[in-house]
Design an enzyme around this catalytic site. Structure first.
Site, PDB file in Angstrom:
ATOM      1  CE  LYS A 204      -3.573   2.462   2.522  1.00 16.00           C
ATOM      2  NZ  LYS A 204      -4.630   2.394   3.537  1.00 16.00           N
ATOM      3  NE  ARG A 214      -5.693   9.688   3.048  1.00 17.47           N
ATOM      4  CZ  ARG A 214      -4.400   9.902   2.861  1.00 17.47           C
ATOM      5  NH1 ARG A 214      -3.931  11.141   2.775  1.00 17.47           N
ATOM      6  NH2 ARG A 214      -3.567   8.883   2.754  1.00 17.47           N
ATOM      7  CE  LYS A 226      -3.774   8.188   6.548  1.00 17.04           C
ATOM      8  NZ  LYS A 226      -4.923   7.260   6.400  1.00 17.04           N
ATOM      9  CD  GLU A 243       5.737  -3.739   4.073  1.00 21.16           C
ATOM     10  OE1 GLU A 243       5.091  -4.606   4.702  1.00 21.16           O
ATOM     11  OE2 GLU A 243       6.167  -2.694   4.601  1.00 21.16           O
ATOM     12  CE  LYS A 258      -6.058   1.933  -0.608  1.00 20.89           C
ATOM     13  NZ  LYS A 258      -6.476   2.058   0.752  1.00 20.89           N
ATOM     14  CB  SER A 284     -11.486   7.213  -3.737  1.00 24.03           C
ATOM     15  OG  SER A 284     -10.274   7.687  -3.161  1.00 24.03           O
ATOM     16  CE1 TYR A 323     -15.011   3.208  -2.829  1.00 22.88           C
ATOM     17  CE2 TYR A 323     -13.042   3.462  -4.201  1.00 22.88           C
ATOM     18  CZ  TYR A 323     -13.628   3.366  -2.953  1.00 22.88           C
ATOM     19  OH  TYR A 323     -12.843   3.417  -1.828  1.00 22.88           O
TER      20      TYR A 323
END
Ligand code: PBG
Length: 335
Positions: A204, A214, A226, A243, A258, A284, A323
């Protein structure tokens, strides 16, 4: 008779195999079907509420009644799973995100109702502090602004246990703390939830494509960014491999990349190195771009969405969080 010199014959003519629709269909290598899609949903408290999200036309913050209707529509279209995100009112947010492990809280209620009313719909539930945190971070924030790793793990475990007990099929840690998959797996197993799967947001990236999400949750970090826990997009493949390996070793059932669109190469690399099911998150901001361009009349939305989702499958995704899932499933039915 025209006397043309003999052309050397072309041995390979790939176009011969693209000549008719029948041939193209016969030779199709990459398939996209509703069964590959997961619909993310934003669920808030209350009843009969549908709040539009400015950068995500067609997506709503919705109360449970509407969310259940949409879940039923997804199932009916052949979409096997929804990914649920709770929208908490700001007064409920605290530094520890304490509402996240409240067994009588909003999210546990949502999960229980979904399981009760739509038992065949798989529930993927988000594990991270940000929807519940007054700091807007995925982990606990120390007084000097550090995102605390090991202190966060305990909270993530409590959250995952609450979700599993409420009926989540798959818990999905999206927080990027080190060691979270192992900690959550142990906590689930110790409590008897061996059957609850873990979908790790394993690769990510710290991405500007998360902006509309957000806004939807009002969960942007109140301070800082972040980048100390999400991955840097200027990195190469080693970090993504590492990871993924760590999450596999710690008991992840699914890996994820992502965002998806700017990271299709990462999807391919992870696909080629690991045998776990792999998920792409069509986030998004990717959705917002398509909606904006299509409402301006610049692109054919339907064709672009199906091409994009198919590209993610071709890059190696078994499943795609999108979405666009509902509309894509409808379009696929019409093909
Ligand atoms: C946070 C989380 C984010 C998304 C899913 N889970 C945002 C973030 O990391 O800040 C983004 C999804 C999207 O943009 O669609 N735990």
């Amino acid at each position: 008779m025209i006397n043309t010199p003999l052309q050397p014959s072309l041995l390979e003519r790939p176009r011969r195999l693209r000549r008719t629709e029948g041939l193209r269909g016969f030779l199709q290598e990459t398939h996209l079907a509703p069964q590959h899609l997961i619909l993310p949903m934003f669920v808030l408290d209350g009843h009969s509420t549908l709040e539009p999200i400015s950068a995500m036309p067609g997506v709503f913050r919705q109360s449970l009644d509407h969310a259940l209707e949409q879940g039923a529509a997804a199932l009916e279209l052949g979409i096997p799973a929804v990914a649920l995100f709770p929208v908490l009112a700001n007064p409920l947010k605290t530094p520890t995100g304490s509402e996240s492990w409240n067994e009588r809280g909003l999210f546990a209620n949502i999960i229980r109702e979904f399981k009760r009313q739509l038992p065949n719909l798989m529930l993927v539930t988000d594990v991270a502090l940000d929807p519940y945190s007054s700091d807007g971070h995925d982990g606990l924030v120390s007084s000097d602004g550090e995102i605390l790793n090991d202190e966060t793990l305990e909270l993530l475990c409590k959250m995952a246990l609450t979700q599993a007990a409420a009926g989540a099929d798959i818990v999905a840690p999206s927080d990027m703390m080190d060691g979270r998959i192992g900690a959550i797996r142990s906590a689930l197993d110790a409590a008897g939830f061996q059957r609850t799967a873990i979908m790790s947001y394993s690769s990510k990236y710290a991405s500007s494509y998360y902006g509309p999400f957000r806004t939807a949750l009002d969960s942007a970090p109140r301070a800082g960014d972040k980048k100390t826990y999400q991955m840097d997009y200027t990195g190469g493949y080693r970090e993504a491999l590492r990871e993924s390996r760590l999450d596999l070793e710690q008991g992840a059932d699914f890996l994820m990349v992502k965002p998806a669109l700017a990271y299709l190469d990462v999807l391919r690399v992870i696909r080629d190195h690991f045998d776990l099911p792999l998920i792409a998150y069509n986030v998004s901001g990717e959705y917002a771009m398509v909606k904006a361009a299509s409402s301006a009349g610049y692109i054919d939305e339907r064709k672009v969405v199906l091409e994009t989702l198919t590209g993610m499958r071709r890059a190696g995704a078994d499943g795609i969080l999108s979405y666009h899932a509902l509309e894509a499933a409808r379009w696929l039915r019409e093909l």
